[in-house]
Design an enzyme around this catalytic site. Sequence first.
Site, PDB file in Angstrom:
ATOM      1  N   ASN A   9      37.190  53.438  38.935  1.00  0.00           N
ATOM      2  CA  ASN A   9      36.338  54.528  39.428  1.00  0.00           C
ATOM      3  C   ASN A   9      35.577  54.020  40.650  1.00  0.00           C
ATOM      4  OD1 ASN A   9      34.506  56.570  39.842  1.00  0.00           O
ATOM      5  ND2 ASN A   9      33.350  56.233  37.945  1.00  0.00           N
ATOM      6  N   TRP A  10      36.015  54.468  41.827  1.00  0.00           N
ATOM      7  CA  TRP A  10      35.427  53.947  43.070  1.00  0.00           C
ATOM      8  C   TRP A  10      34.105  54.622  43.428  1.00  0.00           C
ATOM      9  CZ3 TRP A  10      40.350  53.710  46.733  1.00  0.00           C
ATOM     10  CH2 TRP A  10      41.266  52.796  46.187  1.00  0.00           C
ATOM     11  N   LYS A  11      33.771  55.667  42.689  1.00  0.00           N
ATOM     12  CA  LYS A  11      32.496  56.392  42.919  1.00  0.00           C
ATOM     13  C   LYS A  11      32.336  56.745  44.397  1.00  0.00           C
ATOM     14  CE  LYS A  11      30.656  53.961  38.978  1.00  0.00           C
ATOM     15  NZ  LYS A  11      29.518  53.549  38.217  1.00  0.00           N
ATOM     16  N   HIS A  95      31.564  62.028  33.139  1.00  0.00           N
ATOM     17  CA  HIS A  95      30.999  60.708  33.436  1.00  0.00           C
ATOM     18  C   HIS A  95      29.476  60.767  33.311  1.00  0.00           C
ATOM     19  CE1 HIS A  95      29.880  57.052  35.547  1.00  0.00           C
ATOM     20  NE2 HIS A  95      31.107  56.623  35.323  1.00  0.00           N
ATOM     21  N   GLU A  97      27.133  59.492  34.923  1.00  0.00           N
ATOM     22  CA  GLU A  97      26.360  59.704  36.164  1.00  0.00           C
ATOM     23  C   GLU A  97      26.289  61.188  36.489  1.00  0.00           C
ATOM     24  OE1 GLU A  97      28.476  56.917  38.618  1.00  0.00           O
ATOM     25  OE2 GLU A  97      27.521  55.266  37.552  1.00  0.00           O
ATOM     26  N   GLU A 167      31.963  54.830  27.234  1.00  0.00           N
ATOM     27  CA  GLU A 167      31.156  54.165  28.252  1.00  0.00           C
ATOM     28  C   GLU A 167      29.684  54.202  27.839  1.00  0.00           C
ATOM     29  OE1 GLU A 167      33.277  53.893  32.263  1.00  0.00           O
ATOM     30  OE2 GLU A 167      32.105  55.713  32.285  1.00  0.00           O
ATOM     31  N   GLY A 173      27.185  49.772  35.282  1.00  0.00           N
ATOM     32  CA  GLY A 173      26.575  49.278  36.515  1.00  0.00           C
ATOM     33  C   GLY A 173      25.359  48.402  36.289  1.00  0.00           C
ATOM     34  N   SER A 212      30.550  47.655  32.931  1.00  0.00           N
ATOM     35  CA  SER A 212      30.488  46.280  33.440  1.00  0.00           C
ATOM     36  C   SER A 212      31.659  45.412  32.988  1.00  0.00           C
ATOM     37  CB  SER A 212      29.145  45.643  33.066  1.00  0.00           C
ATOM     38  OG  SER A 212      28.071  46.390  33.622  1.00  0.00           O
ATOM     39  N   GLY A 233      34.109  50.284  37.105  1.00  0.00           N
ATOM     40  CA  GLY A 233      33.414  50.738  38.303  1.00  0.00           C
ATOM     41  C   GLY A 233      33.387  49.632  39.340  1.00  0.00           C
ATOM     42  N   GLY A 234      32.282  48.892  39.385  1.00  0.00           N
ATOM     43  CA  GLY A 234      32.048  47.877  40.416  1.00  0.00           C
ATOM     44  C   GLY A 234      33.218  46.945  40.673  1.00  0.00           C
TER      45      GLY A 234
END
Length: 257
Positions: A9-11, A95, A97, A167, A173, A212, A233-234
Site C-alpha cells: 500500500n503506497w498510500k 483501511h 486511515e 491491521e 505506521g 509495520s 505500508g512503509g
Amino acid sequence: MRKKIIAGNWKMHGNRAEVRTLITELKQGVTAFPKIEMIVFPSFVFLAEVQALLQNSAIFLGAQNIYPAKSGAFTGEISTEMLVETGCKYVLVGHSERRSILREPLDFIAKKFKAVLQAGMCPVLCVGETQEEREKNMTEKVIDHQLQTVMDFCGLDAFREVIIAYEPVWAIGTGLTATPEQAQQVHQFIRTLFAKQDVELAQNLSLLYGGSVKADNAASLFAMPDVDGALVGGASLIAKDFLAIAKAAEQVSSVLC
Ligand code: PEP
C-alpha cells in the site's frame, strides 16, 4: 493450499520517477519468487503508468479506494468501472486511515465492498482494533462487528474470493508490530468465525496481516498457520525491503509445499 500474498500500500507517497524506479526493481526482483502473489496499490494518478510498466510481469495492480456508484455527480471520486478499465484487479476497502481520517462508516465500507465485487475485482477488506480497544479486551468484538456489517449487507457468499487484512490500528505506521502469536490469535478468530458457517470458505480465505511488517519480522509472522501474507505500508516503498518480505513469504511457501 492458500498462496502467500504480499501487498504494498503506497498510500500518498512517491513521484513519477520514484514510482518508475520502484516498479522496475520489483518487476525484476519478483521473478525469483514464483510461489507468491505480489500486489501493488499506487496512488490513482500513477495507476495507468504502473499498469503499463507491469506488462509481462507477475505483479497485480490494485487501487487504494473507490466510490460505490457506477457514475454520476461525485466530484473527485473514482468508480469501479474506471478502475477495471485501468487494469486494477484489487481494491483496498475499509483501511483504518480512511475510517479514522475520512470518517468512513462501516455501512459505507460494506457498500464499497459490494461495488468492488460487482465490478469483478477483489476487495481487500481491512479490519482491526485500536490500542484502546485492545487494552479493553475488545479486539474480537470489534473485528466481529466490522466483518458482520459487511456480511449483513453482502451475504456470506460474497466472501468466497476476497482478501481480509487484519491491521491492528496501533501497529500501522508506528513501528509496533503484533507478535506472531497475537496476529495468529486474531487470524484464527476470523477464520473460525467463517468456519462456523462454511468450513470450505473459511479454509480458502486469504488472511493478511498488516502493521509495520518489515524484512526482519516477516518470516516469524508468515510462519503462523493462519497468516497468509502481509499488507505492507512503509516497507513497500523500498524495493529491497519489499522484496525481502516477499523472500520470507517464498521461503515459508517452499517449506509448506
Ligand atoms: C498499512 O497502511 O496498511 C500498513 C500496514 O502500513 P505500515 O506497514 O507502514 O504499518
